[in-house]
Design an enzyme around this catalytic site. Structure first.
Site, PDB file in Angstrom:
ATOM      1  N   PRO A 198      -4.950   0.991  18.421  1.00  0.00           N
ATOM      2  CG  PRO A 198      -6.810  -0.282  17.795  1.00  0.00           C
ATOM      3  CD  PRO A 198      -6.205   0.414  18.956  1.00  0.00           C
ATOM      4  CE1 TYR A 258      -5.342   4.411   8.393  1.00  0.00           C
ATOM      5  CE2 TYR A 258      -6.035   4.316  10.687  1.00  0.00           C
ATOM      6  CZ  TYR A 258      -5.237   3.862   9.660  1.00  0.00           C
ATOM      7  OH  TYR A 258      -4.330   2.858   9.896  1.00  0.00           O
ATOM      8  CG  HIS A 303      -2.121  -0.825   1.101  1.00  0.00           C
ATOM      9  ND1 HIS A 303      -3.313  -0.533   1.706  1.00  0.00           N
ATOM     10  CD2 HIS A 303      -2.331  -1.959   0.398  1.00  0.00           C
ATOM     11  CE1 HIS A 303      -4.212  -1.455   1.382  1.00  0.00           C
ATOM     12  NE2 HIS A 303      -3.634  -2.334   0.601  1.00  0.00           N
ATOM     13  CE1 TYR A 363      -1.345   4.113   9.195  1.00  0.00           C
ATOM     14  CE2 TYR A 363      -0.236   2.940   7.430  1.00  0.00           C
ATOM     15  CZ  TYR A 363      -1.314   3.081   8.285  1.00  0.00           C
ATOM     16  OH  TYR A 363      -2.356   2.180   8.220  1.00  0.00           O
ATOM     17  CE  LYS A 400       3.973   3.403  13.492  1.00  0.00           C
ATOM     18  NZ  LYS A 400       3.512   2.860  12.190  1.00  0.00           N
TER      19      LYS A 400
END
Ligand code: RFL
Ligand code: PHB
Length: 396
Positions: free
Chosen positions: A293, A201, A72, A385, A297
């Site tokens: 979450p 998100y 991704h 990220y 991580k």
């Protein structure tokens, strides 16, 4: 029985540690309280950071990951109906993440350990640590109704948040930090093709929502809910209605529905046990820290701990040098706190806080606008990220 490193827990931390130690020629035995089927069916994390993917390849556990993992190159952040994309490669010098279920990582690593020496005892009961502060620690446990003992040079507590390892460290020695959030995640797994290739998100008036996936046929979705939420009040139709509402975007995005095969509620907590060593007992993974979450991580932090701990054990067994073992806790904590900060930041940025007033909410939207609307903001999210390097100290 005797081994060099006795490992408690066959989650990602314990299994990765066993595999890396094997490559260094160090033998280990894993004691796991659950059955193999239970461990293999536990649905948890889905996103592997760039360093974690490299680490899995380096330890010889990357074959299926390379074939079935889904690279991704970005995520969408959705608020007030607008999707804003964070492009990882352009912001991080070419890095990306890989979507590959934690249960697949666990499956690959269990196979490697079983094929190599079979030293993995599922359904080990009453695991207890003895003599952690001596030069000859040991583990006692019951397996198949028989009491057993395992002498070790070192013990690795990789037994998760509820395990025995951290609990066996005297209270007076424990340095703990904790934050509990006033919300949780209701997660579902559905037999439905993901409606787009990348994660979304979403910060919505009704609460956070996350669109994720496990494979080209399986979608993983989450809704912010109350920590005491009663799943009985969430029939499938209500779950889908709420997902459609919270993930609705001006570009016409719509989640694909399918048969729901799992429904669960995950509480959200930030937790750090700064005491990651007690004599010859070392903690790694969720045994020492929990992140909410939202930053994806947890599993990746476990990988970072295992890299440092395995390097330190390898140095010790090669030359008797204890410097890296002595430095393990301080070095691991640098990356752990950085991931705690990012996970807390993402959680605060994206959830609807029941205690927030109108001012707090406008600041939250200003944050969302800044972090998704400027290159500096996007870069901060992207580099965290995709994962800070293992052994990160902040000073480099
Ligand atoms: P685990 O996986 O909890 O494994 C610990 C193992 O130890 C065993 N055990 C014992 N064995 C013997 N004796 C005892 N007394 C024992 N007590 C416990 C347990 O049965 C278990 O097999 O810890 P580990 O290895 O440190 O791995 C940590 C990860 O599992 C965890 O951090 C992640 O799942 C967190 N997480 C995520 N992490 C990510 O990096 N990316 C994600 O996208 C992500 N999403 C998530 C998540 C966790 C979630 N939940 C359910 C908490 C999404 C969710 C919903
Ligand atoms: C997941 O796919 O389970 C997942 C993805 C991203 C997160 C958390 C969980 O931040």
């Amino acid at each position: 029985m005797k081994t060099q490193v006795g490992i408690i827990g066959a989650g990602p931390a314990g299994l990765m540690l066993a595999q890396v130690l094997r490559l260094h020629g160090i033998d280990s035995v894993i004691l796991e309280q659950r059955s193999e089927d239970y461990v293999l069916s536990r649905i948890r994390a889905g996103v592997l950071e760039h360093p974690a993917v490299e680490f899995l390849h380096a330890m010889g556990a990357g074959e299926r990951l390379a074939k079935e993992g889904m690279p991704h190159e970005g995520i969408d952040m959705l608020f007030r109906g607008e999707k804003r994309r964070i492009d990882f490669p352009s912001l991080t010098g070419g890095k990306k993440v890989t979507v590959y279920g934690q249960q697949e990582v666990v499956k690959d690593l269990i196979r490697l350990k079983k094929d190599f020496d079979g030293q993995i005892f599922f359904e080990s009961e009453d695991v207890a640590i003895h003599g952690a502060e001596s030069d000859s620690p040991s583990l006692s446990f019951t397996h198949g109704g028989e009491k057993k003992a395992l002498s070790c040079d070192f013990i690795a507590g990789c037994d998760g948040f509820h395990g025995v390892a951290r609990q066996s460290i005297p209270d007076a020695k424990l340095k703990l930090f904790e934050k509990i959030y006033p919300f949780a995640w209701l997660g579902i797994l559905a037999d439905a093709a993901p409606a787009q290739d990348e994660l979304i998100y979403s910060r919505h008036e009704n609460g956070f929502a996350l669109f994720s996936m496990r494979s080209p046929e399986v979608t993983r979705l989450y809704l912010q809910c109350d920590p005491e939420e009663n799943l009985g009040e969430w029939p499938d139709s209500r779950v889908w209605d709420e997902l459609h509402r919270r993930l609705e975007a001006k570009d016409g995005f719509r989640v694909n529905e399918g048969r729901i095969t799992r429904k669960d509620v995950t509480p959200m907590r930030s937790f750090v046990c700064e005491t990651m060593r007690h004599g010859r007992l070392f903690l790694a993974g969720d045994a020492a820290h929990i992140v909410p979450p939202t930053g994806a991580k947890g599993l990746n932090l476990a990988a970072g701990d295992v890299k440092l701990l395995s390097d330190a054990l390898a140095a010790y067994f090669k030359s008797g040098d204890t410097a890296q073992l002595d430095g393990y806790e301080a070095l691991a904590l640098k990356r752990i706190w950085a991931a705690q900060r990012f996970s807390w930041f993402m959680t605060r940025l994206l959830h609807k806080d029941p205690g927030a007033n109108a001012f707090d909410e406008e600041v939250q939207f200003a944050d969302l606008d800044y972090f998704t609307g400027t290159e500096a903001g996007r870069r901060t999210i992207a580099e965290n990220y995709v994962g800070l390097p293992f052994g990160w100290t902040g000073a480099a």
